[in-house]
Design a protein around this motif. Structure first.
Motif, short mmCIF file in Angstrom:
data_model
loop_
_atom_site.label_atom_id
_atom_site.label_comp_id
_atom_site.label_asym_id
_atom_site.label_seq_id
_atom_site.Cartn_x
_atom_site.Cartn_y
_atom_site.Cartn_z
N MET A 1 -25.77 -27.24 -19.33
CA MET A 1 -24.82 -28.34 -19.48
C MET A 1 -24.03 -28.17 -20.79
N SER A 2 -22.69 -28.29 -20.70
CA SER A 2 -21.88 -28.12 -21.91
C SER A 2 -22.09 -29.29 -22.86
N PHE A 3 -21.71 -29.07 -24.12
CA PHE A 3 -21.91 -30.10 -25.14
C PHE A 3 -21.11 -31.36 -24.79
N GLU A 4 -19.89 -31.13 -24.29
CA GLU A 4 -19.01 -32.25 -23.93
C GLU A 4 -19.61 -33.08 -22.79
N ARG A 5 -20.14 -32.35 -21.79
CA ARG A 5 -20.77 -33.00 -20.64
C ARG A 5 -22.00 -33.81 -21.08
N GLU A 6 -22.74 -33.21 -21.99
CA GLU A 6 -23.95 -33.85 -22.52
C GLU A 6 -23.57 -35.15 -23.24
N GLN B 1 -14.02 -36.41 -31.28
CA GLN B 1 -13.52 -35.18 -30.66
C GLN B 1 -12.19 -35.35 -29.94
N ASP C 1 -19.09 -33.88 -11.91
CA ASP C 1 -18.27 -32.68 -11.80
C ASP C 1 -16.86 -32.88 -12.34
N ASN D 1 -13.63 -33.38 -14.81
CA ASN D 1 -13.15 -32.85 -16.08
C ASN D 1 -12.84 -34.04 -17.00
#
Lengths: 118, 182
Positions: free
Chosen positions: B1-6, B25, B65, B67
């Protein structure tokens, strides 16, 4: 699009405001304050401005319906339940069918006289 | 999992630190987008705060899912659109019910809006937000037609029509404002 507009759009690309370092704290404080305000003000303030007239109209219609139900007599005035619960026996019939004594001796006398006359 | 998603997942769970980190951010992007439509820093900051308030009250709508920057851009543009419409209605009401204008028009040289790119700015400001937003997203933000369509929630054909009409109306406004515009 003329060249002057192209230059204008190019200049617009450079016109950008940057947030200051305390912006995130201010946002979080404002978000918390607004959520608190919404909780205190209840459903009306939390509702979208466009939905308020619809909600108000629905409320008025509901109250009007309830008022009609409460204050306007519903026909027929004497339904089967009322007829079952309330009696329309005369005092002499009451005496015959229920065996309860009439409330006054005068009435008792009157009933006896009526029976004798018949 | 990407940092942004997290961060988004944590923010959805109500983690204040994650929400603040999202603001840190993404606030430059939100500021940049709002700056395209509003000229005063105070307005930009107020609208940016509104955007983040909407983001945190609707963050559960972000699908796993999805963006997130795209979703945030959509929220920002919708907020700008609502505000531009409100401003336009206020201005129209002011023109009808506000104090009477002086009968003598102001000399062009005395009007600061007519200096440099002032005329272009006035011509652009006069556009309907429906036409102005796609035009700015295309010419200034350099988004593709498909990206504009996704951001505004309309079809690509509709974007093309709005761009065409926007350019035509802008040219008409420039012609109306005088020869300095050309």
């Amino acid at each position: 699009m003329n060249s002057r507009m192209d230059e204008f759009f190019k200049q617009e690309k450079s016109r950008v405001f940057e947030p200051d370092p305390y912006f995130p704290q201010r946002v979080m404080a404002r978000v918390a304050a607004r959520l608190q305000e919404q909780r205190e003000n209840g459903i009306w303030e939390g509702m979208k401005a466009g939905a308020r007239p619809v909600f108000a109209l629905a409320l008025v219609l509901l109250l009007a319906f309830l008022a009609v139900q409460l204050f306007v007599p519903v026909l027929p005035p004497r339904g089967p339940i009322e007829a079952f619960l309330s009696t329309d026996q005369s005092p002499d019939e009451q005496l015959i069918y229920t065996g309860v004594d009439p409330s006054s001796p005068e009435l008792e006398q009157m009933i006896i006289i009526t029976e004798d006359g018949q | 999992m990407s940092f942004e998603r997290e961060l988004v997942v944590r923010a959805q769970a109500g983690d204040g630190a994650a929400q603040e980190e999202l603001v840190r951010q993404f606030s430059p992007m939100v500021f940049r987008l709002i700056s395209r439509f509003f000229r005063y820093r105070e307005d930009v900051e107020d609208l940016a705060q509104d955007v983040f308030f909407k983001v945190f009250t609707r963050i559960n709508q972000v699908r796993p899912d999805e963006n997130f920057p795209g979703w945030l851009r959509r929220v920002t543009i919708n907020t700008c659109y609502d505000e531009l419409r409100k401003t336009r209605r206020r201005n129209a009401a002011f023109e009808i019910y506000g104090p009477l204008q002086e009968s003598e028009p102001v000399a062009p040289s005395a009007d600061p809006e007519r200096d440099d790119f002032g005329v272009a700015r006035v011509a652009l400001e006069a556009l309907d937000p429906k036409l102005k937003i796609p035009l700015i997203l295309k010419e200034v933000e350099e988004l593709s037609v498909a990206e504009i369509a996704k951001t505004m929630g309309i079809t690509e054909t509709n974007v093309k029509v709005r761009l065409f009409r926007g350019r035509k109306k802008l040219a008409a406004n420039l012609a109306k404002l005088g020869p300095t515009a050309k």
